[in-house]
Design an enzyme around this catalytic site. Structure first.
Site, PDB file in Angstrom:
ATOM      1  N   GLU A 155       0.794  -1.230   0.000  1.00 37.81           N
ATOM      2  CA  GLU A 155       0.000   0.000   0.000  1.00 37.81           C
ATOM      3  C   GLU A 155       0.834   1.291   0.000  1.00 37.81           C
ATOM      4  OE1 GLU A 155      -2.982  -0.052   3.037  1.00 37.81           O
ATOM      5  OE2 GLU A 155      -3.949  -1.845   2.247  1.00 37.81           O
ATOM      6  N   GLU A 165      -5.428  -8.667   1.019  1.00 35.33           N
ATOM      7  CA  GLU A 165      -6.116  -8.324   2.262  1.00 35.33           C
ATOM      8  C   GLU A 165      -7.570  -8.047   1.941  1.00 35.33           C
ATOM      9  OE1 GLU A 165      -4.514  -4.990   4.518  1.00 35.33           O
ATOM     10  OE2 GLU A 165      -2.471  -5.720   4.242  1.00 35.33           O
TER      11      GLU A 165
HETATM   12  C1  FCB Z   1      -4.577  -1.969   5.453  1.00 37.51           C
HETATM   13  C2  FCB Z   1      -3.227  -2.351   6.007  1.00 37.51           C
HETATM   14  C3  FCB Z   1      -3.274  -3.369   7.104  1.00 37.51           C
HETATM   15  C4  FCB Z   1      -4.450  -3.148   8.029  1.00 37.51           C
HETATM   16  C5  FCB Z   1      -5.730  -3.010   7.236  1.00 37.51           C
HETATM   17  C6  FCB Z   1      -6.962  -2.839   8.085  1.00 37.51           C
HETATM   18  O1  FCB Z   1      -4.516  -0.682   4.956  1.00 37.51           O
HETATM   19  O2  FCB Z   1      -2.393  -2.845   4.989  1.00 37.51           O
HETATM   20  O3  FCB Z   1      -2.049  -3.341   7.780  1.00 37.51           O
HETATM   21  O4  FCB Z   1      -4.210  -2.064   8.835  1.00 37.51           O
HETATM   22  O5  FCB Z   1      -5.621  -1.945   6.351  1.00 37.51           O
END
Ligand code: FCB
Length: 459
Positions: free
Chosen positions: A172, A362
């Protein structure tokens, strides 16, 4: 109608990576263990007023000491892969120089422990814990940091690449650059728009250089980047709101996608940035865009929600504002639950960028979970969130998106950055006073979803 776990599972390819994800600073603790140097998150979380409740990652989930039990827990979920990150300041305490053998040894044990349990390790090289010494020397707005990152990537790939076949360079970059250097709500806490654009460029450059380092030191391993992406929609069906949605998409999505896939920075956003654009700031050197566009094997996508925006002249440099959607469900973070947008996003990525493969690295939701008197954690909203997003992902696959894996965020409740321990994202509940781990109902659901149909080989 809610599909049964087996019928939902059957919609995915037989060879598919099913995992859970974490990151180093969020779970490890042991901030000075075995010679680790301080990271920007150590400094930031210890600065009064920066993190909700004054929380720090000093202990977090104490994973540095409890890793074996945690690996057993991961295995018990029935996943076939685990995504974790390496803390740069464990490997190089000041971000430069020779490897700290004791720090590296932790990840060595972790990788062996995963393989012994039949789990495929996915290693993220940078999940935001920049060595503080590098921040003191200029941080990501400084070009040197990208080169230091490549050296570090070479060390990690060299040490683990005989067993690790999947590396994610940067997690990110939008968050690291924008929240860290423009908004000041993440480490290192600066509020300087120009610096955030320079930081973004060097994070991307660092990614490209790290791809080369992984290729050189871990031949045959797959490598890619993970972006946080949220499909952008107009609030109203007007030309103005459509244009606002395009600006939002340019700022948050295309700014990273376009250079990684060889198109350079999007001209429309550069125009909006004016004298702050990378070219105007003079940070793009000959060859940078080629380095950033180094061919990758996959694109990692972190998806939580979508952006619905409307035109709002005078609101920031993008002249827009996010809109709360009437009738929609929102998670504990105030993020809209918008599974259909995952389908749209994956199809668009497939169509517009044709990545080698797509992985959801994620996806998850936070809710204020509590342990009931009978020891159970009942979190039906989270289970629904996973069900609906997996169904949406299956739709994307049916529509032609080449998705090879999915990682739920997160294995367990952890240090949620500026929100501290307040925001719980785990499939496993953590009592931070006792470190007791309790599988939530959503964790049981994920386990049942995976084991009822028996997990195949990772894709
Ligand atoms: C993302 C991050 C991760 C976590 C989630 C909720 O932005 O990569 O570390 O904090 O959000």
């Amino acid at each position: 109608m809610t599909p049964t776990p087996a019928s939902l599972f059957a919609r995915f390819p037989a060879r598919f990576t099913w995992g859970v994800a974490t990151s180093s600073y969020q779970i490890e603790g042991a901030p000075a263990g075995d010679g680790k140097g301080p990271s920007i998150w150590d400094t930031f979380s210890h600065t009064p007023g920066r993190v909700s409740g004054g929380d720090t990652g000093d202990t977090a989930c104490d994973h540095y000491h409890r890793w074996e039990g945690d690996l057993d827990l991961i295995r018990s979920l029935g996943v076939n892969a685990y995504r974790f990150s390496v803390a740069w300041p464990r490997v190089q305490p000041t971000g430069r120089g020779p490897a700290n053998a004791a720090g590296l040894a932790f990840y060595d044990r972790l990788v062996d422990g995963l393989l012994a349990r039949g789990l495929t390790p996915w290693v993220t090289l940078y999940h935001w814990d920049l060595p503080q010494a590098l921040e003191d020397a200029g941080g990501w707005p400084s070009r040197d940091t990208a080169h230091a990152f490549a050296d570090y990537a070479a060390i990690v790939a060299g040490a683990l690449g005989d067993r690790v076949r999947h590396f994610i360079t940067v997690n990110e970059p939008w968050v690291a650059a924008h929240l860290g250097y423009a908004e000041g709500i993440h480490a290192p806490g600066h509020r300087d728009h120009g610096a955030s654009i320079r930081a973004a460029h060097h994070l991307l450059l660092g990614h490209g250089l790290a791809v080369g380092a992984v290729r050189a030191h871990a031949p045959g391993a797959q490598v890619g980047i993970t972006l946080n992406l949220a499909a952008a929609y107009p609030s109203r069906d007007t030309p103005e709101d459509h244009a606002a949605a395009r600006r939002q998409d340019g700022f948050a999505n295309r700014w990273y996608l376009d250079p990684v896939f060889g198109r350079g920075y999007p001209a429309d956003v550069c125009e909006l940035l004016g004298r702050l654009s990378p070219e105007a700031q003079g940070v793009v050197r000959a060859g940078d865009l080629e380095t950033i566009a180094a061919p990758t094997d996959f694109l990692g996508v972190n998806m939580y929600s979508r952006a619905v925006v409307r035109d709002a002249p005078g609101r920031g440099w993008l002249d827009l504002e996010q809109v709360r959607v009437e009738g929609s469900e929102y998670t504990g973070f105030g993020w809209e639950v918008a599974p259909q947008s995952l389908t749209d996003l994956m199809l668009r990525l497939e169509h517009d960028y044709e990545p080698g493969a797509l992985y959801v690295t994620e996806n998850g939701a936070t809710y204020p979970d509590t342990v009931d008197a009978d020891g159970q954690v009942r979190d039906p909203e989270r289970t629904r969130y996973f069900q609906s997003h997996l169904a949406a992902l299956a739709d994307a696959i049916s529509g032609g998106a080449k998705v090879s894996g999915y990682f739920a965020w997160s294995l367990m409740d952890n240090f949620e950055w500026a929100e501290g321990y307040d925001k719980r994202f785990g499939l496993v509940h953590v009592d931070f006073a006792t470190q007791a781990r309790t599988l939530k109902a959503s964790g049981r659901w994920y386990r049942d979803f995976l084991t009822r149909a028996a997990v195949g080989t990772p894709g």
